[in-house]
Design an enzyme around this catalytic site. Structure first.
Site, mmCIF file in Angstrom:
data_model
loop_
_atom_site.group_PDB
_atom_site.id
_atom_site.type_symbol
_atom_site.label_atom_id
_atom_site.label_comp_id
_atom_site.label_asym_id
_atom_site.label_seq_id
_atom_site.Cartn_x
_atom_site.Cartn_y
_atom_site.Cartn_z
ATOM 1 N N LYS A 176 23.693 9.975 -54.107
ATOM 2 C CA LYS A 176 25.076 9.485 -53.959
ATOM 3 C C LYS A 176 25.248 8.239 -54.831
ATOM 4 C CE LYS A 176 25.578 11.912 -49.589
ATOM 5 N NZ LYS A 176 25.736 11.851 -48.134
ATOM 6 N N TYR A 218 1.786 22.154 -56.033
ATOM 7 C CA TYR A 218 1.703 21.906 -54.587
ATOM 8 C C TYR A 218 0.976 20.599 -54.348
ATOM 9 C CZ TYR A 218 3.731 25.018 -51.262
ATOM 10 O OH TYR A 218 4.625 25.632 -50.445
ATOM 11 N N GLU A 260 0.961 18.899 -50.990
ATOM 12 C CA GLU A 260 1.092 18.521 -49.569
ATOM 13 C C GLU A 260 0.184 17.340 -49.272
ATOM 14 O OE1 GLU A 260 0.244 22.039 -47.308
ATOM 15 O OE2 GLU A 260 2.369 22.430 -47.010
ATOM 16 N N THR A 304 20.137 9.127 -48.976
ATOM 17 C CA THR A 304 20.039 10.137 -50.022
ATOM 18 C C THR A 304 19.777 9.389 -51.323
ATOM 19 O OG1 THR A 304 22.352 10.066 -50.709
ATOM 20 C CG2 THR A 304 21.806 11.563 -48.893
ATOM 21 N N ARG A 323 19.130 14.982 -56.457
ATOM 22 C CA ARG A 323 19.462 15.360 -55.083
ATOM 23 C C ARG A 323 18.212 15.240 -54.219
ATOM 24 N NH1 ARG A 323 23.640 17.297 -52.727
ATOM 25 N NH2 ARG A 323 24.621 16.969 -54.734
ATOM 26 N N ASP A 325 21.512 4.428 -41.484
ATOM 27 C CA ASP A 325 21.640 5.554 -42.399
ATOM 28 C C ASP A 325 22.511 5.093 -43.563
ATOM 29 O OD1 ASP A 325 22.134 7.837 -43.820
ATOM 30 O OD2 ASP A 325 22.610 9.097 -42.086
HETATM 31 C C1 LIG Z 1 25.230 12.648 -47.112
HETATM 32 C C2 LIG Z 1 24.742 12.116 -45.837
HETATM 33 C C3 LIG Z 1 23.664 12.699 -45.161
HETATM 34 C C4 LIG Z 1 23.060 14.023 -45.570
HETATM 35 O O1 LIG Z 1 22.534 14.095 -46.819
HETATM 36 P P1 LIG Z 1 22.208 15.550 -47.450
HETATM 37 O O2 LIG Z 1 21.403 15.223 -48.657
HETATM 38 O O3 LIG Z 1 23.504 16.206 -47.711
HETATM 39 O O4 LIG Z 1 21.407 16.298 -46.435
HETATM 40 C C5 LIG Z 1 23.203 12.088 -44.015
HETATM 41 N N1 LIG Z 1 23.772 10.964 -43.552
HETATM 42 C C6 LIG Z 1 24.825 10.396 -44.149
HETATM 43 C C7 LIG Z 1 25.417 9.144 -43.571
HETATM 44 C C8 LIG Z 1 25.347 10.950 -45.305
HETATM 45 O O5 LIG Z 1 26.399 10.382 -45.887
#
Ligand SMILES: *Cc1c(COP(=O)(O)O)cnc(C)c1O
Length: 435
Positions: free
Chosen positions: A235, A60, A62, A232, A241, A206
Site C-alpha cells: 500500500k 523452498y 521453510e 502490508t 504485494r 494494524d
Molecule cells: C489491506 C488491509 C489488510 C489486508 O491486507 P491483504 O494484503 O489484502 O490481505 C489488513 N488490514 C488492514 C487494516 C488493511 O488495510
C-alpha cells in the site's frame, strides 16, 4: 552490471503465451490511462518488479535464515537477512518477520501469537473504518475470536477513546487493536498503550494502510507504543504485494512460530527480496518527499472538494486517505463509484460513520493519494483532481447530458495522467521489447 538470465523474459512470455502477455500489457495500459484514487493501491518501482519476477520464486526455504528445512538456502538467507535488517533499521523495530504472504496472513499470525480461540479482541468497528480481519463475521477473526467493537464519536467522527476504555475494562480483551482501512486521522497510540497496560492486554497496531507514511516520517510511528504491528508492503510502502510483522523482542519467538509453521509453509523468497528492495527505497530522501507529498495531497484534495460541496468525514485527513460523504450531492457511493470508473477515475464506495444507507449503496466513497503522489502529482494538481471527481460523481449516467460529461471527464483524465505517467515508456519494457 552485465545482465545474465535472472527470470523475467518478455520475449519468452510473448511467444509461449500471447494471451497472458496481452493481459499484462493491457494492465499496464489500464493503469496508465486512469486516475488511481484507490487508497490501497500504489505504483512499485521497476527494481521491485524485477525482484518479484526472479528465480528466487523457485526456492523452498521453510524456516528462517540459518534454520531452514531445505538445503541450498544460502541466497534465500541473504535475501531475508537483508529484508529484516533493513526493516529493523527503517522502523527502529526490535524484531521483524517478513514472511507473511499478505496483510490478512500477517493478521492471522498476530491472532495466533497472542490469543486463544474465543478470546475477546477489541477493535474499531468495521462500519467505522476497521478491516474484515478485525472481527467480521465472514472472516476467521469474527468466528474464532469474540470481537468487541469501539466506534468513532458521532459529533467529531474521531475514535471514541472513552468508549474504548470502558469496553476494555468491561471485557478485558487479550488484545486491543487499532488501525484500519478507512480511518484517516492520527491515532493516539499513547492513550491505547495506557489502557492496554491497565488491563494487561497486548497492543496491536494494524498499520497496513499507512506504514509507508511511517517509513517516510510523514506520520508518527507506532513502534514505541505497540507490542506488535502488522502491515502490508504494497500500500503506501510501495513494495511488492505482501505482509510483514514488527514486534518487541520479547514477542519475537511467538510471532515467528505463528507465521511458520503455524499458519504458513514456504516463504515467497522472490517477494521477500522485493521487500528488501522496497525497504532500501523507503529509506531515501525521495521516498520521504513522496510520503510528505502524499499527506499534503490528501489534505489539498479534501479542501478542494470541500469548496465543491463534498464533505470529508471528520472534516479532513492526516494521512493518505479521505472518506467523502456524498449526501449533499444526492449521489450514493455505489453510483459515484461506477460514474467515476466510466470517467477513468478509480475509487471505492465506503460507508460514512452512522450511515443510514445500506452497505451496498453507502453514502460515501474512499479516496487515497498515494499512487498519484508516487506518479508525481503535487498539491497544485489537486484542484484539477477535485474538479474531474465532482464532475464525474454528479454526472447522471444514461442521460445524454450525463454521458457527455463522463466522456469529457475521461478525456481530461487522460491528459492529466499522460503528463505524469506511472511508468515512463520502456521502463517496464514490455511494449518496447516485444518483437
Ligand atoms: C489491506 C488491509 C489488510 C489486508 O491486507 P491483504 O494484503 O489484502 O490481505 C489488513 N488490514 C488492514 C487494516 C488493511 O488495510
Amino acid at each position: 552490471m552485465n545482465a545474465p538470465f535472472f527470470g523475467p523474459d518478455w520475449h519468452a512470455l510473448a511467444e509461449s503465451d500471447p494471451e497472458i502477455a496481452g493481459v499484462i500489457l493491457g494492465e499496464v495500459e489500464r493503469w496508465s490511462s486512469g486516475l488511481q484514487l484507490i487508497a490501497s493501491e500504489n505504483v512499485t518501482s521497476p527494481a521491485v518488479l524485477a525482484a518479484v519476477a526472479s528465480t528466487l520464486s523457485n526456492k523452498y526455504a521453510e524456516g528462517y535464515p540459518g534454520r531452514r528445512f531445505y538445503k541450498g538456502c544460502e541466497y534465500a538467507d541473504k535475501a531475508e537477512h537483508l529484508a529484516v535488517t533493513r526493516a529493523k533499521e527503517l522502523f527502529g523495530a526490535e524484531h521483524v518477520n517478513v514472511q507473511p504472504h499478505s496483510g490478512a496472513s500477517a493478521n492471522l499470525a498476530a491472532y495466533a501469537a497472542f490469543a486463544q480461540p474465543d478470546d475477546p479482541v477489541l477493535a474499531l468497528s468495521l462500519a467505522h473504518g476497521g478491516h474484515a480481519t478485525h472481527g467480521s463475521r465472514v472472516n476467521f477473526s469474527g468466528n474464532w475470536f469474540t470481537p468487541v467493537s469501539y466506534h468513532v464519536r458521532k459529533d467529531t467522527e474521531l475514535i471514541d477513546y472513552d468508549e474504548m476504555r470502558d469496553l476494555a475494562r468491561l471485557h478485558r480483551p487479550r488484545m486491543i487493536l487499532c488501525g484500519g482501512t478507512a480511518y484517516s486521522r492520527l491515532i493516539d497510540y499513547a492513550m491505547f498503550r495506557e489502557i492496554a497496560d491497565e488491563i494487561d492486554a497486548i497492543l496491536w497496531v494494524d498499520a497496513s494502510h499507512y506504514l509507508g507514511l511511517v517509513a517516510g516520517r510523514a506520520v508518527p510511528s507506532p513502534v514505541p507504543y505497540a507490542d506488535v504491528i502488522t502491515a502490508t508492503t504494497h500500500k503506501t510502502l510501495r513494495g511488492p504485494r505482501g505482509g510483514m510483522i514488527l514486534c518487541r523482542a520479547e514477542h519475537a519467538k511467538a510471532v515467528d512460530r505463528a507465521v511458520f509453521p503455524f499458519s504458513q509453509g514456504g516463504p515467497m523468497m522472490q517477494t521477500i527480496a522485493a521487500k528488501a528492495v522496497a525497504f532500501r527505497e523507503a529509506a531515501t530522501d525521495d521516498f520521504a518527499a513522496y510520503a510528505r507529498r502524499t499527506v499534503e495531497n490528501a489534505g489539498a484534495l479534501s479542501g478542494a472538494l470541500g469548496e465543491r460541496g463534498v464533505r470529508t468525514v471528520s472534516g479532513g485527513t492526516d494521512t493518505h486517505l479521505a472518506v467523502l460523504d456524498l449526501t449533499e450531492l444526492g449521489v450514493n457511493g455505489a453510483d459515484a463509484e461506477s460514474r467515476c470508473a466510466a470517467a477513468r477515475i478509480l475509487l471505492t464506495k465506503n460507508p460514512v460513520p452512522y450511515d443510514a444507507m445500506p452497505p451496498r449503496t453507502p453514502s460515501g466513497v474512499r479516496v487515497g493519494t498515494a499512487a498519484l503522489s508516487a506518479q508525481g502529482f503535487g498539491p497544485a494538481d489537486m484542484d484539477g483532481v477535485a474538479d474531474v471527481l465532482t464532475r464525474a460523481i454528479t454526472a447522471e449516467r444514461g442521460t445524454r447530458k450525463g454521458d457527455g460529461i463522463i466522456a469529457e471527464v475521461g478525456e481530461d483524465v487522460l491528459q492529466m495522467v499522460a503528463a505524469k505517467p506511472a511508468y515512463a515508456r520502456g521502463e517496464t519494457s514490455p511494449a518496447e521489447t516485444s518483437r
